[in-house]
Motif scaffolding. Structure first.
Motif, PDB file in Angstrom:
ATOM      1  N   PRO A 150       0.424   0.187  -7.089  1.00 39.34           N
ATOM      2  CA  PRO A 150       1.855   0.068  -6.778  1.00 39.34           C
ATOM      3  C   PRO A 150       2.546  -1.135  -7.418  1.00 39.34           C
ATOM      4  O   PRO A 150       3.650  -0.999  -7.949  1.00 39.34           O
ATOM      5  N   TYR A 153       2.905  -0.526 -11.166  1.00 43.59           N
ATOM      6  CA  TYR A 153       3.906   0.495 -11.447  1.00 43.59           C
ATOM      7  C   TYR A 153       5.314  -0.050 -11.218  1.00 43.59           C
ATOM      8  O   TYR A 153       6.231   0.230 -11.991  1.00 43.59           O
ATOM      9  N   ALA A 154       5.484  -0.829 -10.172  1.00 45.54           N
ATOM     10  CA  ALA A 154       6.798  -1.419  -9.909  1.00 45.54           C
ATOM     11  C   ALA A 154       7.216  -2.348 -11.045  1.00 45.54           C
ATOM     12  O   ALA A 154       8.395  -2.373 -11.443  1.00 45.54           O
ATOM     13  N   THR A 202      -2.455   9.738  -8.582  1.00 46.42           N
ATOM     14  CA  THR A 202      -1.741   8.465  -8.417  1.00 46.42           C
ATOM     15  C   THR A 202      -0.435   8.465  -9.186  1.00 46.42           C
ATOM     16  O   THR A 202       0.598   7.979  -8.692  1.00 46.42           O
ATOM     17  N   ASN A 206       3.294   7.877  -7.669  1.00 45.74           N
ATOM     18  CA  ASN A 206       4.188   6.816  -8.148  1.00 45.74           C
ATOM     19  C   ASN A 206       5.528   7.372  -8.614  1.00 45.74           C
ATOM     20  O   ASN A 206       6.592   6.819  -8.313  1.00 45.74           O
ATOM     21  N   THR A 209       7.582   8.517  -5.655  1.00 47.53           N
ATOM     22  CA  THR A 209       8.084   7.364  -4.902  1.00 47.53           C
ATOM     23  C   THR A 209       9.289   6.750  -5.585  1.00 47.53           C
ATOM     24  O   THR A 209      10.307   6.450  -4.948  1.00 47.53           O
ATOM     25  N   GLU A 210       9.204   6.565  -6.915  1.00 48.17           N
ATOM     26  CA  GLU A 210      10.343   6.015  -7.641  1.00 48.17           C
ATOM     27  C   GLU A 210      11.535   6.961  -7.554  1.00 48.17           C
ATOM     28  O   GLU A 210      12.694   6.521  -7.380  1.00 48.17           O
TER      29      GLU A 210
END
Length: 216
Positions: A150, A153-154, A202, A206, A209-210
């Motif tokens: 996370p 990725y952020a 995964t 991700n 989520t974004e």
């Protein structure tokens, strides 16, 4: 990793790669590598920089046993974002043309140069045809960032936003949302067996989520 250390690692890897790929004795590969690394270090880059190049090359090594011509894929990784201006839409095409000009001068065969250029152009869609093992490896290596933890990725998503800092918030959100939905709509993000097994779940988490954060 410090920028100088990344530069030195990449230059050494480029020199070894080009020596393997040269058809016969040609000039020192270092000036070609320095030219590429200057491009990859341009100030408009926040994500598509030397750190990204090194990461893609490392992922190519993870997946190299799947492809028909690992060195062509390695060369394509070097060129796939060699031309990068966020405000332009033809970066992949210009990068492919750069490869078509530079590689013959560096002593790479016409056949391998053509394959490198084809692979660079493939990164427009990340959608290789079935059985295109070179394309599958390059595409998976380029998209592997989507499967980071996370925090990583952020950081990737934030760097992309910085590269497009000239785009107003609403326009960026609309464009980024379209990209995320296009990726999530693919039957498979990753085409190699390893990528599909280890990175796909995964990456989809991700991306979703974004997308949720952009559309609330």
């Amino acid at each position: 990793m410090a920028a100088d250390a990344t530069h030195d690692i990449l230059l050494a890897r480029w020199s070894g790669l080009l020596h393997r790929c040269q058809e016969k004795s040609y000039p020192d590969p270092v000036p070609f590598g320095e030219n590429l690394l200057t491009r990859w270090a341009e100030p408009q880059r926040r994500y598509h920089n030397t750190s990204h190049l090194l990461a893609v090359l490392d992922h190519v090594e993870e997946l190299a046993h799947y492809c028909a011509d690992p060195d062509a894929v390695r060369l394509a990784a070097w060129f796939h974002d060699a031309v990068y201006h966020p405000e332009r839409s033809e970066n992949e095409e210009r990068s492919a043309r750069l490869a078509e000009r530079a590689l013959p001068e560096a002593g790479v065969t016409a056949a391998r140069t053509a394959e490198v250029a084809r692979l660079v152009r493939l990164t427009v869609t990340h959608d290789p045809a079935a059985g295109d093992t070179n394309g599958e490896v390059l595409s998976d290596a380029d998209l592997a960032v989507l499967a980071g933890p996370p925090q990583a990725y952020a950081a990737y998503a934030a760097a992309i936003r910085q590269e497009y800092g000239f785009v107003p918030h609403d326009a960026f959100r609309e464009g980024r949302t379209a990209v995320l939905r296009q990726l999530l709509g693919l039957p498979r993000l990753f085409r190699t067996p390893y990528g599909h097994e280890h990175w796909e779940p995964t990456a989809r988490f991700n991306l979703a989520t974004e997308l949720d954060l952009l559309t609330v």
